[in-house]
Design a protein around this motif. Structure first.
Motif, PDB file in Angstrom:
ATOM      1  N   UNK A  37       0.702  -1.108   0.090  1.00  0.00           N
ATOM      2  CA  UNK A  37       0.000  -0.156   0.024  1.00  0.00           C
ATOM      3  C   UNK A  37       0.920   1.266   0.034  1.00  0.00           C
ATOM      4  N   UNK A  38       0.944   2.131  -1.155  1.00  0.00           N
ATOM      5  CA  UNK A  38       1.775   3.273  -1.261  1.00  0.00           C
ATOM      6  C   UNK A  38       1.069   4.344  -0.365  1.00  0.00           C
ATOM      7  N   UNK A  39       1.416   4.450   0.839  1.00  0.00           N
ATOM      8  CA  UNK A  39       0.534   5.398   1.720  1.00  0.00           C
ATOM      9  C   UNK A  39       0.837   6.835   1.534  1.00  0.00           C
ATOM     10  N   UNK A  40       2.136   7.132   1.039  1.00  0.00           N
ATOM     11  CA  UNK A  40       2.754   8.297   0.452  1.00  0.00           C
ATOM     12  C   UNK A  40       1.752   8.788  -0.469  1.00  0.00           C
ATOM     13  N   UNK A  41       1.693   8.012  -1.558  1.00  0.00           N
ATOM     14  CA  UNK A  41       1.032   8.514  -2.580  1.00  0.00           C
ATOM     15  C   UNK A  41      -0.594   8.673  -2.465  1.00  0.00           C
ATOM     16  N   UNK A  42      -0.813   7.628  -1.439  1.00  0.00           N
ATOM     17  CA  UNK A  42      -2.323   7.642  -1.067  1.00  0.00           C
ATOM     18  C   UNK A  42      -2.653   9.227  -0.625  1.00  0.00           C
ATOM     19  N   UNK A  43      -1.819   9.617   0.212  1.00  0.00           N
ATOM     20  CA  UNK A  43      -1.987  10.910   0.938  1.00  0.00           C
ATOM     21  C   UNK A  43      -2.088  11.910  -0.088  1.00  0.00           C
ATOM     22  N   UNK A  44      -1.427  11.708  -1.079  1.00  0.00           N
ATOM     23  CA  UNK A  44      -1.379  12.950  -2.188  1.00  0.00           C
ATOM     24  C   UNK A  44      -2.477  12.800  -3.370  1.00  0.00           C
ATOM     25  N   UNK A  45      -3.514  11.605  -2.963  1.00  0.00           N
ATOM     26  CA  UNK A  45      -4.683  11.943  -3.884  1.00  0.00           C
ATOM     27  C   UNK A  45      -5.845  11.701  -2.949  1.00  0.00           C
ATOM     28  N   UNK A  46      -5.789  11.909  -1.486  1.00  0.00           N
ATOM     29  CA  UNK A  46      -6.772  12.026  -0.772  1.00  0.00           C
ATOM     30  C   UNK A  46      -7.426  10.789  -0.310  1.00  0.00           C
ATOM     31  N   UNK A  47      -6.697   9.570  -0.393  1.00  0.00           N
ATOM     32  CA  UNK A  47      -7.115   8.147   0.076  1.00  0.00           C
ATOM     33  C   UNK A  47      -6.319   7.616   1.131  1.00  0.00           C
ATOM     34  N   UNK A 138       6.673  -3.034  -8.526  1.00  0.00           N
ATOM     35  CA  UNK A 138       6.935  -2.214  -6.977  1.00  0.00           C
ATOM     36  C   UNK A 138       8.402  -1.799  -7.124  1.00  0.00           C
ATOM     37  N   UNK A 139       9.221  -2.897  -7.248  1.00  0.00           N
ATOM     38  CA  UNK A 139      10.566  -2.629  -7.046  1.00  0.00           C
ATOM     39  C   UNK A 139      11.226  -1.706  -8.357  1.00  0.00           C
ATOM     40  N   UNK A 140      10.621  -1.714  -9.321  1.00  0.00           N
ATOM     41  CA  UNK A 140      11.205  -1.047 -10.627  1.00  0.00           C
ATOM     42  C   UNK A 140      10.892   0.419 -10.290  1.00  0.00           C
ATOM     43  N   UNK A 141       9.468   0.820  -9.943  1.00  0.00           N
ATOM     44  CA  UNK A 141       8.964   2.195  -9.679  1.00  0.00           C
ATOM     45  C   UNK A 141       9.479   3.023  -8.438  1.00  0.00           C
ATOM     46  N   UNK A 142       9.717   2.046  -7.298  1.00  0.00           N
ATOM     47  CA  UNK A 142      10.245   2.742  -6.079  1.00  0.00           C
ATOM     48  C   UNK A 142      11.505   3.173  -6.497  1.00  0.00           C
ATOM     49  N   UNK A 143      12.466   2.300  -7.141  1.00  0.00           N
ATOM     50  CA  UNK A 143      13.929   2.588  -7.341  1.00  0.00           C
ATOM     51  C   UNK A 143      14.023   3.681  -8.203  1.00  0.00           C
TER      52      UNK A 143
END
Length: 478
Positions: A37-47, A138-143
């Motif tokens: 769960x990508x909490x950092x980007x969830x905050x960025x979109x209000x979720x 996930x590993x690709x995008x995070x990196x």
């Protein structure tokens, strides 16, 4: 559904009309286990305030998000695959689930899926995603995000309890559904489909929609000028993305026209790899037998794909103006590459010529010495202020070679970038965070054998530490 007061959903893509998508139903999965769960980007979109159960309901069972699509949309597109045209493509195992706005800058974002079931474009495939494929994305995008590359974000990964048969990994293998976040899922192949079908009115509609939604600053009242300005902007964005890939030592692996987003964000990760050492012929996909999409050929391939986009715009603009627009790519690439190298080294620009001279010297050294690629950027982050740290590096012997002296000489002109964080704990160790293929396999092995996610979680924490040290959120524009 609890969400922040800043949450703003949209159905903007639906306004294009049914010629551009098919309304579909998500697969019904026997199981839903939240794995990421990508909490950092969830905050960025209000979720960010969703409970895990609510998260699974929306991003695993695909209950509609308030204010967005009532039913998912499988997008239509064609594309060149390894330079052979395929008119039978489209979202075959994914769909556009929702659109919503970034809380920080109000830009429109897509939530789109991978592995969410069959669509009219699945042909004979099962519409599913392996769990390993989801972990790899996930590993690709995070990196990539940590390295300052414009990329889609992996937003959610849910294991779905099915057994899948695949020819490229041990089977049966576990299944998952991934949700990605990106500013657009309009591909070069989206335009190609409309040219192939001779749908000029829809081509015009897609062009105007894309400009108004993603690049309103380039709008021109004259249609021909608008098409040329659009092609120029896409050339600039794709050049920036390609330069960032090269500076990151990243090989996408499958640079088909349906995998190139016109907003210039890297996405749709399959057999990607990172370089261990500089090697122009390094390929990511075992099926890329001719090296068409090798590391060193990526810029040329991106330009080839942009020529295909230009062909799509011929019904709307003069060939001469489109050819002129295409000349934007190479200067943009030559400008963006030194900028990407300087960002990776944490240095202030000294102007195009000096920046380019440093980038050339470093690239020549990496090519001739075969010094570990990521270790070199790690050791010299901050330039000569890190010389003592580099002298303690496992790669110190490489820096004592004559081939490094032009790099050292070029570094003398450069000052560290403002707010450099060399005191960050990330730089206290002798080696950087890397994501080579053996490491990826080692992260997957305990998940496959014992359902042990601890090494995967530890790697994500390491990547986030690297992102903090490099100030990654300040590097990327998305």
């Amino acid at each position: 559904m609890p969400h922040s007061a800043d949450y703003r959903a949209s159905t903007h893509h639906q306004e294009l009309g049914p010629d551009f998508y098919d309304v579909v139903r998500p697969a019904e999965f026997p199981q839903h286990i939240l794995r990421y769960r990508n909490q950092r980007w969830a905050e960025r979109v209000g979720l960010g305030s969703l409970t895990d159960e609510e998260w699974i309901d929306h991003l695993g069972r695909f209950a509609p998000l308030p204010g967005s699509f009532e039913q998912p949309l499988a997008l239509r597109y064609h594309g060149h695959q390894f330079r052979t045209y395929n008119p039978h493509l489209g979202d075959g195992r994914g769909f556009l689930f929702a659109q919503l706005h970034d809380v920080q800058d109000s830009r429109l974002l897509d939530l789109a899926t991978k592995g969410s079931g069959q669509t009219p474009w699945s042909r004979h495939a099962d519409g599913r995603l392996t769990l390993k494929g989801g972990v790899r994305e996930i590993l690709a995008t995070e990196m990539l995000e940590a390295l300052g590359v414009e990329t889609s974000k992996s937003f959610s990964l849910i294991e779905t309890g099915e057994e899948l048969e695949r020819g490229d990994e041990p089977s049966p293998t576990r299944s998952s559904v991934l949700v990605r976040l990106s500013h657009s899922h309009i591909r070069i192949g989206t335009f190609q489909r409309l040219l192939y079908l001779d749908e000029t009115d829809n081509l015009r509609k897609l062009l105007d929609y894309t400009i108004q939604t993603n690049m309103p600053e380039i709008w021109r009242d004259d249609e021909a000028d608008r098409a040329a300005a659009f092609l120029e902007e896409v050339c600039r964005r794709v050049a920036r993305m390609g330069a960032q890939w090269m500076a990151a030592g990243f090989v996408h692996g499958v640079l088909n026209t349906d995998n190139i987003n016109v907003t210039g964000e890297s996405f749709d990760y399959g057999p990607w790899r990172f370089l261990p050492v500089y090697e122009p012929g390094f390929t990511a996909a075992y099926f890329d037998e001719t090296g068409l999409y090798a590391f060193g050929r990526q810029p040329d391939t991106l330009l080839w794909n942009l020529f295909r986009l230009a062909e799509c715009l011929l019904p709307l603009a003069q060939q001469s103006s489109l050819e002129q627009a295409l000349t934007t790519f190479e200067p943009a690439l030559h400008r963006e590459f030194p900028s990407a190298i300087l960002r990776r080294l944490g240095l202030q620009s000294r102007g195009f010529e000096q920046d380019g001279a440093l980038a050339k010297a470093l690239w020549t050294f990496l090519h001739e010495s075969k010094a570990p690629f990521e270790q070199t950027f790690f050791d010299w982050y901050g330039g000569l202020v890190s010389a003592h740290r580099a002298e303690q590096s496992p790669s110190a012997n490489f820096y004592a070679q004559p081939s490094f002296q032009p790099v050292r000489a070029a570094l003398e002109s450069f000052a560290p970038a403002p707010q450099l964080q060399l005191d960050h704990p990330y730089f206290a160790g002798p080696t950087p965070c890397t994501m080579l293929i053996d490491e990826v396999e080692a992260l997957w092995a305990p998940i496959a054998a014992e359902d042990d996610w601890s090494r995967f979680q530890a790697k994500l924490a390491e990547i986030r530490s690297m992102a903090e040290a490099y100030g990654a959120e300040k590097l990327i524009q998305s």
